[in-house]
Design a protein around this motif. Structure first.
Motif, PDB file in Angstrom:
ATOM      1  N   VAL A   1       0.704  -0.614   0.318  1.00 36.01           N
ATOM      2  CA  VAL A   1      -0.097  -0.121   0.042  1.00 36.01           C
ATOM      3  C   VAL A   1       1.274   1.556   0.233  1.00 36.01           C
ATOM      4  O   VAL A   1       0.569   2.384  -0.625  1.00 36.01           O
ATOM      5  CB  VAL A   1      -1.050  -0.275   1.560  1.00 36.01           C
ATOM      6  CG1 VAL A   1      -1.935   1.345   1.186  1.00 36.01           C
ATOM      7  CG2 VAL A   1      -1.776  -1.081   1.121  1.00 36.01           C
ATOM      8  N   GLY A   2       1.976   1.507   0.561  1.00 36.70           N
ATOM      9  CA  GLY A   2       2.688   2.158   0.915  1.00 36.70           C
ATOM     10  C   GLY A   2       3.334   2.939  -0.055  1.00 36.70           C
ATOM     11  O   GLY A   2       3.819   3.460  -0.815  1.00 36.70           O
ATOM     12  N   GLN A   3       3.700   1.632  -1.317  1.00 29.58           N
ATOM     13  CA  GLN A   3       4.134   1.623  -2.245  1.00 29.58           C
ATOM     14  C   GLN A   3       3.864   2.198  -3.312  1.00 29.58           C
ATOM     15  O   GLN A   3       4.103   3.057  -4.553  1.00 29.58           O
ATOM     16  CB  GLN A   3       5.076   0.399  -3.205  1.00 29.58           C
ATOM     17  CG  GLN A   3       5.898   0.279  -4.161  1.00 29.58           C
ATOM     18  CD  GLN A   3       6.586   0.379  -3.946  1.00 29.58           C
ATOM     19  OE1 GLN A   3       7.456   0.978  -3.510  1.00 29.58           O
ATOM     20  NE2 GLN A   3       7.999   0.459  -4.997  1.00 29.58           N
ATOM     21  N   ILE A   4       2.361   2.220  -3.617  1.00 28.61           N
ATOM     22  CA  ILE A   4       1.445   2.566  -3.908  1.00 28.61           C
ATOM     23  C   ILE A   4       0.785   4.343  -3.794  1.00 28.61           C
ATOM     24  O   ILE A   4       0.984   4.794  -4.723  1.00 28.61           O
ATOM     25  CB  ILE A   4       0.347   1.987  -4.684  1.00 28.61           C
ATOM     26  CG1 ILE A   4       0.066   0.471  -4.939  1.00 28.61           C
ATOM     27  CG2 ILE A   4      -1.515   2.247  -4.718  1.00 28.61           C
ATOM     28  CD1 ILE A   4      -0.732  -0.362  -4.862  1.00 28.61           C
ATOM     29  N   LEU A   5       0.725   4.378  -3.066  1.00 30.30           N
ATOM     30  CA  LEU A   5       0.800   6.079  -2.091  1.00 30.30           C
ATOM     31  C   LEU A   5       1.808   7.132  -2.811  1.00 30.30           C
ATOM     32  O   LEU A   5       1.801   7.909  -2.825  1.00 30.30           O
ATOM     33  CB  LEU A   5       0.013   6.136  -0.743  1.00 30.30           C
ATOM     34  CG  LEU A   5      -0.943   4.968  -0.680  1.00 30.30           C
ATOM     35  CD1 LEU A   5      -0.981   5.029   0.743  1.00 30.30           C
ATOM     36  CD2 LEU A   5      -1.847   6.006  -1.072  1.00 30.30           C
ATOM     37  N   LEU A   6       2.947   6.681  -2.285  1.00 30.18           N
ATOM     38  CA  LEU A   6       4.054   6.732  -2.439  1.00 30.18           C
ATOM     39  C   LEU A   6       4.580   7.279  -4.110  1.00 30.18           C
ATOM     40  O   LEU A   6       5.767   7.771  -3.733  1.00 30.18           O
ATOM     41  CB  LEU A   6       5.503   7.146  -1.901  1.00 30.18           C
ATOM     42  CG  LEU A   6       5.264   6.680  -0.127  1.00 30.18           C
ATOM     43  CD1 LEU A   6       6.194   5.924   0.632  1.00 30.18           C
ATOM     44  CD2 LEU A   6       4.669   8.619   0.498  1.00 30.18           C
ATOM     45  N   GLU A   7       4.162   6.695  -4.847  1.00 29.83           N
ATOM     46  CA  GLU A   7       4.600   5.710  -6.556  1.00 29.83           C
ATOM     47  C   GLU A   7       5.504   5.308  -6.954  1.00 29.83           C
ATOM     48  O   GLU A   7       6.221   6.399  -7.363  1.00 29.83           O
ATOM     49  CB  GLU A   7       3.994   7.646  -6.973  1.00 29.83           C
ATOM     50  CG  GLU A   7       2.535   8.098  -6.286  1.00 29.83           C
ATOM     51  CD  GLU A   7       3.210   9.690  -7.299  1.00 29.83           C
ATOM     52  OE1 GLU A   7       3.750  10.008  -7.412  1.00 29.83           O
ATOM     53  OE2 GLU A   7       1.776  10.262  -7.273  1.00 29.83           O
ATOM     54  N   GLY A   8       5.672   4.691  -6.098  1.00 31.96           N
ATOM     55  CA  GLY A   8       7.216   4.046  -6.220  1.00 31.96           C
ATOM     56  C   GLY A   8       8.383   4.380  -5.500  1.00 31.96           C
ATOM     57  O   GLY A   8       9.153   3.854  -5.969  1.00 31.96           O
ATOM     58  N   ALA A   9       8.068   5.001  -4.844  1.00 29.31           N
ATOM     59  CA  ALA A   9       9.810   5.934  -3.421  1.00 29.31           C
ATOM     60  C   ALA A   9      10.280   4.682  -2.653  1.00 29.31           C
ATOM     61  O   ALA A   9      11.241   5.337  -2.543  1.00 29.31           O
ATOM     62  CB  ALA A   9       9.353   6.700  -3.389  1.00 29.31           C
TER      63      ALA A   9
ATOM     64  N   LEU B   1      12.969  -2.671   8.371  1.00 24.82           N
ATOM     65  CA  LEU B   1      11.880  -2.616   7.710  1.00 24.82           C
ATOM     66  C   LEU B   1      11.950  -1.005   7.610  1.00 24.82           C
ATOM     67  O   LEU B   1      11.458   0.124   6.732  1.00 24.82           O
ATOM     68  CB  LEU B   1      10.815  -3.345   8.574  1.00 24.82           C
ATOM     69  CG  LEU B   1      10.092  -4.410   7.542  1.00 24.82           C
ATOM     70  CD1 LEU B   1       8.875  -5.041   8.508  1.00 24.82           C
ATOM     71  CD2 LEU B   1      10.247  -4.197   6.727  1.00 24.82           C
ATOM     72  N   LEU B   2      12.005  -0.473   9.059  1.00 15.60           N
ATOM     73  CA  LEU B   2      11.707   1.084   9.389  1.00 15.60           C
ATOM     74  C   LEU B   2      13.480   1.698   9.366  1.00 15.60           C
ATOM     75  O   LEU B   2      12.597   3.047   8.127  1.00 15.60           O
ATOM     76  CB  LEU B   2      11.920   1.769  10.947  1.00 15.60           C
ATOM     77  CG  LEU B   2      10.826   0.603  11.847  1.00 15.60           C
ATOM     78  CD1 LEU B   2      10.953   0.656  12.970  1.00 15.60           C
ATOM     79  CD2 LEU B   2       9.081   1.276  11.673  1.00 15.60           C
ATOM     80  N   TYR B   3      14.233   1.140   8.454  1.00 10.56           N
ATOM     81  CA  TYR B   3      15.332   1.784   8.194  1.00 10.56           C
ATOM     82  C   TYR B   3      14.937   2.483   6.940  1.00 10.56           C
ATOM     83  O   TYR B   3      15.378   3.152   6.069  1.00 10.56           O
ATOM     84  CB  TYR B   3      16.908   1.426   8.247  1.00 10.56           C
ATOM     85  CG  TYR B   3      18.111   1.341   7.818  1.00 10.56           C
ATOM     86  CD1 TYR B   3      18.634   2.017   8.347  1.00 10.56           C
ATOM     87  CD2 TYR B   3      18.553   0.492   6.519  1.00 10.56           C
ATOM     88  CE1 TYR B   3      20.138   2.592   7.547  1.00 10.56           C
ATOM     89  CE2 TYR B   3      19.900   1.258   5.835  1.00 10.56           C
ATOM     90  CZ  TYR B   3      20.193   2.196   6.419  1.00 10.56           C
ATOM     91  OH  TYR B   3      21.421   2.742   5.758  1.00 10.56           O
ATOM     92  N   LEU B   4      14.467   0.933   5.719  1.00  8.04           N
ATOM     93  CA  LEU B   4      14.210   1.226   4.716  1.00  8.04           C
ATOM     94  C   LEU B   4      13.085   2.333   4.409  1.00  8.04           C
ATOM     95  O   LEU B   4      13.136   2.383   3.031  1.00  8.04           O
ATOM     96  CB  LEU B   4      14.209   0.083   4.027  1.00  8.04           C
ATOM     97  CG  LEU B   4      14.898  -1.467   4.210  1.00  8.04           C
ATOM     98  CD1 LEU B   4      14.815  -2.261   3.858  1.00  8.04           C
ATOM     99  CD2 LEU B   4      16.226  -0.623   3.337  1.00  8.04           C
ATOM    100  N   THR B   5      12.387   2.085   4.970  1.00  4.87           N
ATOM    101  CA  THR B   5      11.685   3.716   5.199  1.00  4.87           C
ATOM    102  C   THR B   5      10.685   5.040   6.210  1.00  4.87           C
ATOM    103  O   THR B   5      10.005   5.177   6.369  1.00  4.87           O
ATOM    104  CB  THR B   5       9.960   2.289   5.357  1.00  4.87           C
ATOM    105  OG1 THR B   5       9.885   1.786   6.383  1.00  4.87           O
ATOM    106  CG2 THR B   5       9.974   1.193   4.121  1.00  4.87           C
ATOM    107  N   GLY B   6      12.615   5.516   5.835  1.00  6.09           N
ATOM    108  CA  GLY B   6      11.762   6.163   6.600  1.00  6.09           C
ATOM    109  C   GLY B   6      12.900   6.545   7.911  1.00  6.09           C
ATOM    110  O   GLY B   6      12.994   7.395   8.812  1.00  6.09           O
ATOM    111  N   GLY B   7      13.562   5.405   8.931  1.00  8.37           N
ATOM    112  CA  GLY B   7      13.702   5.679   9.753  1.00  8.37           C
ATOM    113  C   GLY B   7      13.363   5.613  11.016  1.00  8.37           C
ATOM    114  O   GLY B   7      11.968   5.753  10.815  1.00  8.37           O
TER     115      GLY B   7
END
Length: 445
Positions: free
Chosen positions: A34-42, A99-105
């Protein structure tokens, strides 16, 4: 009912931890997608899925190691150690950190989920392991602060993420902690019942030993007293002294009563020494009714198709236990009423219900019913062993006994027996200790 082995606390914990991890893995994967979709692949989707796969593979290994053998017949459960549970939870903290490290820490709102691990550790582990997990979470979040890999997240999306993270963390904590504590409470209840059963069995063994010794030591002097009383009665009868002859007869009767008491204590104190043999339901009920008084009458409610149903149990001990319950129901019922014995079969269990027409049992007396040497009968009519011995025999073959009574409403004793005691699981050994007696229900007056 049969008495299955009571699971160890750590075994209950590892089962629920495995279920939680499956929910956790599914939630992580769904959130990433869901995050990948909302953040447009970021998001670095490949790295995130690799981290999630570590949890997936580890939980598959956990399931196979601890639960895989249970599918094989006769397989025994592996021992679960607390350090194994702690290591699994440490791995989960490491996965969450990755997971947190890869998605904004530290800026990722799902940092709330560290609290889920800490809350679980508080329930599942001892204090030393819980504090180790607290320290690990603290260090892991510090690493995220030191090696910040921020990604651009709009403020409105971040606020929504915090809201969702709070809801997910709260839902996990409330649902799984309630289920885990419920499972542990159920285990403690089973353990308490097993301790009560062990205590009764220990008292029963002591009673049997005492009775055997008493019967051996008293048989000769009681026989001598009975013989002397008989000769004395004859002499007094010839001497035309009926009053003293009646006293001699009373001595003989009381000696006979002493012998009956010793025999009841010795032979009725369980199933020791009696082999398991085959019989039918009709034969068991017929044997139960041997020696039963004619008044109050006893009505048997047994379906005709059940009469020839086969049983495999110690028939003498079980029938004597049931006979004691029927006799108690007769003692409690007026002479012009009927005691009802209802017999039914439920799967592999035989259920018997014995209903009297008495005045019922007050709640304060009901709490003590079944204690050895406790009786509400008049002196000379009972010694308070019948129900105690009956319960011990029934539970000894894997059955159960429950008393349902209320003042003024009569009493119903429900007995459940396995139809084949040779297949029942042995009761787990526990430390003996007093605990509330299971199976006693009091209706409101």
């Amino acid at each position: 009912m049969a008495h299955p082995a009571i699971p160890e606390r750590n075994w209950v914990n590892i089962q629920w931890l495995a279920r939680l991890r499956w929910a956790q893995i599914a939630g992580q994967a769904a959130t990433v997608l869901v995050g990948q979709i909302l953040l447009e692949g970021a998001l670095p989707i490949t790295s995130l899925l690799l981290v999630i796969s570590v949890g997936l593979v580890s939980n598959l290994g956990l399931e196979l190691y601890f639960f895989g053998d249970r599918r094989r017949e006769g397989a025994t459960a592996r021992t679960v150690h607390e350090w194994q549970i702690a290591l699994v939870m440490m791995l989960d903290i490491a996965i969450l950190t990755g997971l947190l490290y890869l998605t904004g820490g530290p800026h990722n709102p799902f940092g709330f989920l560290y609290l889920v691990q800490i809350a679980l550790a508080t329930v599942l582990l001892r204090a030393v392991w819980t504090w180790m997990l607290v320290a690990l979470s603290f260090v892991a979040f510090g690493v995220l602060l030191a090696y910040d890999r921020s990604i651009s997240i709009p403020e409105d999306s971040r606020a929504i993420g915090m809201w969702v993270a709070l809801g997910v963390a709260s839902a996990f904590v409330v649902y799984f902690l309630r289920r885990i504590t419920g499972a542990l409470a159920e285990r403690e209840t089973e353990l308490s019942e097993a301790r009560g059963l062990a205590a009764r069995q220990e008292r029963l063994a002591s009673l049997a030993t005492m009775a055997a010794g008493a019967a051996h030591e008293l048989s000769t002097p009681l026989g001598t007293v009975a013989l002397a009383a008989k000769e004395l009665e004859r002499a007094l009868t010839k001497a035309a002294d009926p009053e003293l002859a009646a006293d001699a007869r009373l001595i003989r009767e009381q000696v006979g009563r002493c012998r009956v008491i010793l025999e009841q204590m010795q032979q009725g104190a369980g199933t020791v020494g009696e082999s398991v043999t085959a019989c039918t339901v009709a034969e068991l009920i017929d044997e139960t009714m041997v020696g039963i008084r004619e008044s109050p009458t006893v009505h048997r409610d047994v379906p005709s198709e059940l009469l020839k149903a086969p049983l495999l149990l110690p028939p003498r001990a079980v029938s004597q236990a049931l006979r004691s319950l029927v006799t108690n129901a007769q003692d409690a019922s007026p002479a012009n009423t009927t005691v009802v014995v209802v017999v039914r079969r439920e799967d592999s269990m035989l259920t018997l219900s014995i209903r009297d027409r008495g005045a019922g049992i007050p709640s304060d007396v009901l709490a003590r019913i079944g204690e050895p040497f406790f009786t509400t009968k008049a002196p000379g009519r009972g010694m308070g062993l019948g129900l105690f011995l009956a319960r011990a025999v029934i539970e000894g073959v894997g059955g159960s006994l429950q008393i349902d009574s209320g003042a003024g409403g009569g009493t119903e004793v429900s007995v459940t027996l396995p139809t084949d005691v040779s297949t029942r699981e042995p009761t787990r050994s526990v430390r003996s200790g007093e605990s509330p007696r299971p199976g006693v229900v009091s209706k409101p007056a």
